[in-house]
Write a protein that holds these residues in place. Structure first.
Motif, PDB file in Angstrom:
ATOM      1  N   GLY A 167      11.193 -11.784  -8.613  1.00 38.24           N
ATOM      2  CA  GLY A 167      10.660 -12.577  -7.518  1.00 38.24           C
ATOM      3  C   GLY A 167       9.165 -12.687  -7.450  1.00 38.24           C
ATOM      4  O   GLY A 167       8.630 -13.305  -6.527  1.00 38.24           O
ATOM      5  N   THR A 168       8.457 -12.091  -8.411  1.00 39.89           N
ATOM      6  CA  THR A 168       7.008 -12.235  -8.433  1.00 39.89           C
ATOM      7  C   THR A 168       6.574 -12.707  -9.816  1.00 39.89           C
ATOM      8  O   THR A 168       7.297 -12.568 -10.792  1.00 39.89           O
ATOM      9  N   ASP A 169       5.415 -13.249  -9.871  1.00 40.65           N
ATOM     10  CA  ASP A 169       4.848 -13.686 -11.142  1.00 40.65           C
ATOM     11  C   ASP A 169       3.458 -13.077 -11.269  1.00 40.65           C
ATOM     12  O   ASP A 169       2.452 -13.773 -11.372  1.00 40.65           O
ATOM     13  N   GLY A 170       3.435 -11.744 -11.185  1.00 46.09           N
ATOM     14  CA  GLY A 170       2.174 -11.023 -11.229  1.00 46.09           C
ATOM     15  C   GLY A 170       1.490 -10.912  -9.883  1.00 46.09           C
ATOM     16  O   GLY A 170       0.368 -10.419  -9.795  1.00 46.09           O
ATOM     17  N   THR A 171       2.151 -11.356  -8.831  1.00 53.24           N
ATOM     18  CA  THR A 171       1.577 -11.289  -7.485  1.00 53.24           C
ATOM     19  C   THR A 171       2.159 -10.108  -6.710  1.00 53.24           C
ATOM     20  O   THR A 171       3.171  -9.515  -7.104  1.00 53.24           O
ATOM     21  N   ILE A 172       1.538  -9.776  -5.607  1.00 51.38           N
ATOM     22  CA  ILE A 172       2.036  -8.699  -4.745  1.00 51.38           C
ATOM     23  C   ILE A 172       3.234  -9.217  -3.952  1.00 51.38           C
ATOM     24  O   ILE A 172       3.153 -10.280  -3.330  1.00 51.38           O
ATOM     25  N   PRO A 173       4.358  -8.501  -3.935  1.00 53.16           N
ATOM     26  CA  PRO A 173       5.529  -8.941  -3.174  1.00 53.16           C
ATOM     27  C   PRO A 173       5.208  -9.072  -1.692  1.00 53.16           C
ATOM     28  O   PRO A 173       4.467  -8.261  -1.134  1.00 53.16           O
ATOM     29  N   GLN A 174       5.782 -10.103  -1.089  1.00 49.63           N
ATOM     30  CA  GLN A 174       5.562 -10.331   0.338  1.00 49.63           C
ATOM     31  C   GLN A 174       6.719  -9.809   1.190  1.00 49.63           C
ATOM     32  O   GLN A 174       6.495  -9.301   2.285  1.00 49.63           O
ATOM     33  N   THR A 175       7.934  -9.970   0.708  1.00 49.46           N
ATOM     34  CA  THR A 175       9.106  -9.528   1.471  1.00 49.46           C
ATOM     35  C   THR A 175      10.123  -8.883   0.535  1.00 49.46           C
ATOM     36  O   THR A 175      10.072  -9.064  -0.688  1.00 49.46           O
ATOM     37  N   GLN A 176      11.058  -8.146   1.121  1.00 51.26           N
ATOM     38  CA  GLN A 176      12.144  -7.530   0.363  1.00 51.26           C
ATOM     39  C   GLN A 176      13.371  -7.390   1.276  1.00 51.26           C
ATOM     40  O   GLN A 176      13.269  -7.545   2.506  1.00 51.26           O
ATOM     41  N   LYS A 231       0.824  -1.206   0.000  1.00 48.34           N
ATOM     42  CA  LYS A 231       0.000   0.000   0.000  1.00 48.34           C
ATOM     43  C   LYS A 231       0.859   1.258   0.000  1.00 48.34           C
ATOM     44  O   LYS A 231       0.593   2.201  -0.761  1.00 48.34           O
ATOM     45  N   GLU A 232       1.898   1.268   0.825  1.00 46.99           N
ATOM     46  CA  GLU A 232       2.764   2.444   0.908  1.00 46.99           C
ATOM     47  C   GLU A 232       3.667   2.599  -0.311  1.00 46.99           C
ATOM     48  O   GLU A 232       4.096   3.705  -0.643  1.00 46.99           O
ATOM     49  N   ASN A 233       3.936   1.491  -0.994  1.00 42.11           N
ATOM     50  CA  ASN A 233       4.888   1.530  -2.105  1.00 42.11           C
ATOM     51  C   ASN A 233       4.249   1.377  -3.485  1.00 42.11           C
ATOM     52  O   ASN A 233       4.966   1.357  -4.496  1.00 42.11           O
ATOM     53  N   LYS A 234       2.935   1.296  -3.528  1.00 45.27           N
ATOM     54  CA  LYS A 234       2.239   1.092  -4.800  1.00 45.27           C
ATOM     55  C   LYS A 234       2.600   2.172  -5.821  1.00 45.27           C
ATOM     56  O   LYS A 234       2.701   1.901  -7.028  1.00 45.27           O
ATOM     57  N   LYS A 235       2.832   3.379  -5.363  1.00 44.54           N
ATOM     58  CA  LYS A 235       3.145   4.495  -6.268  1.00 44.54           C
ATOM     59  C   LYS A 235       4.461   4.302  -7.017  1.00 44.54           C
ATOM     60  O   LYS A 235       4.699   4.961  -8.040  1.00 44.54           O
ATOM     61  N   PHE A 236       5.316   3.393  -6.530  1.00 43.64           N
ATOM     62  CA  PHE A 236       6.607   3.185  -7.175  1.00 43.64           C
ATOM     63  C   PHE A 236       6.562   2.110  -8.268  1.00 43.64           C
ATOM     64  O   PHE A 236       7.558   1.859  -8.932  1.00 43.64           O
ATOM     65  N   PHE A 237       5.394   1.477  -8.436  1.00 42.38           N
ATOM     66  CA  PHE A 237       5.254   0.450  -9.460  1.00 42.38           C
ATOM     67  C   PHE A 237       4.790   1.073 -10.776  1.00 42.38           C
ATOM     68  O   PHE A 237       4.023   2.037 -10.785  1.00 42.38           O
TER      69      PHE A 237
END
Length: 233
Positions: free
Chosen positions: A149-158, A122-128
């Protein structure tokens, strides 16, 4: 249940990649010829300089001495096995801690600290940013870089940070080099040290199951040099 599913998918991917691994080109001539097929008489399609990093897939089925390698997005082919040094053959820096929040490796005066964190979409959506794939919008970039690290899914960790201590030298891998790497698996992270050339290698296999990738970071003579990212299949 989700954690178990990701672990299972990672285990399957790891088994599939039991041979595939990073390697360094080592050739007294300063470079190695990249050939179209696994044969010394095959067409030369490129050259790779010594000390460059390649990703090695399985050997040629007809001749096990020839390796199928990937160098970059446009360069792949076969090189002789005598021209590579596998990264995992160097001195292992053993893990002291490896869990979902961090990985710590230590041997003598070498220490590697890797911190991870949950990703706040939510906080980082603007950077996509998105691209159009067959009429479907796909988020494929984060802060101007390709997402790993994703296949069209929302990232869980970084990654939060990766720091290296070698003697009295402290090196931090730049945030720009780790901020687009998601769904971290610290259990599949390893560290190796080439004492002769004063080079530390950090390797990772991260995945959300389908969006698997491998990464290598290189610290040379106390300075961060580069990273290599590959799709391992």
């Amino acid at each position: 249940m989700k954690t178990n599913k990701v672990f299972l998918l990672t285990a399957v991917l790891s088994a599939h990649l039991s041979f595939a691994q990073f390697a360094k080109i080592v050739d007294k001539d300063g470079y190695v010829n990249l050939r179209e097929t696994g044969d010394a008489k095959s067409k030369i399609i490129g050259k790779i300089n010594s000390d460059e990093i390649v990703y090695v897939f399985e050997p040629d089925q007809a001749n096990q001495n020839w390796l199928n390698v990937d160098y970059n997005e446009k360069t792949g082919g076969y090189i002789h096995s005598s021209r590579v040094k596998y990264i995992e053959s160097y001195e292992v820096i053993p893990p002291m801690v490896r869990d979902e929040n961090k990985a710590v490796f230590k041997s003598g005066n070498i220490k590697v600290d890797i911190l991870t964190r949950k990703f706040n979409y939510k906080e980082n959506k603007k950077f996509f940013s998105t691209s159009d794939y067959n009429g479907q919008k796909i988020e494929d970039q984060y802060k101007g870089q390709l997402i790993w690290g994703t296949d069209g899914t929302i990232p869980q960790t970084q990654y939060q940070s990766i720091t290296v201590q070698i003697g009295d030298q402290k090196i931090k891998i730049p945030n720009k080099e780790i901020e687009n790497l998601f769904n971290v698996n610290n259990e599949m992270t390893n560290c190796y040290f080439d004492r002769k050339n004063d080079t530390l290698y950090i390797t990772m296999l991260n995945s959300d199951g389908a969006g698997g990738y491998v990464a290598l970071f290189r610290i040379v003579k106390g300075e961060y040099k580069d990273r290599v990212l590959k799709m391992p299949f």
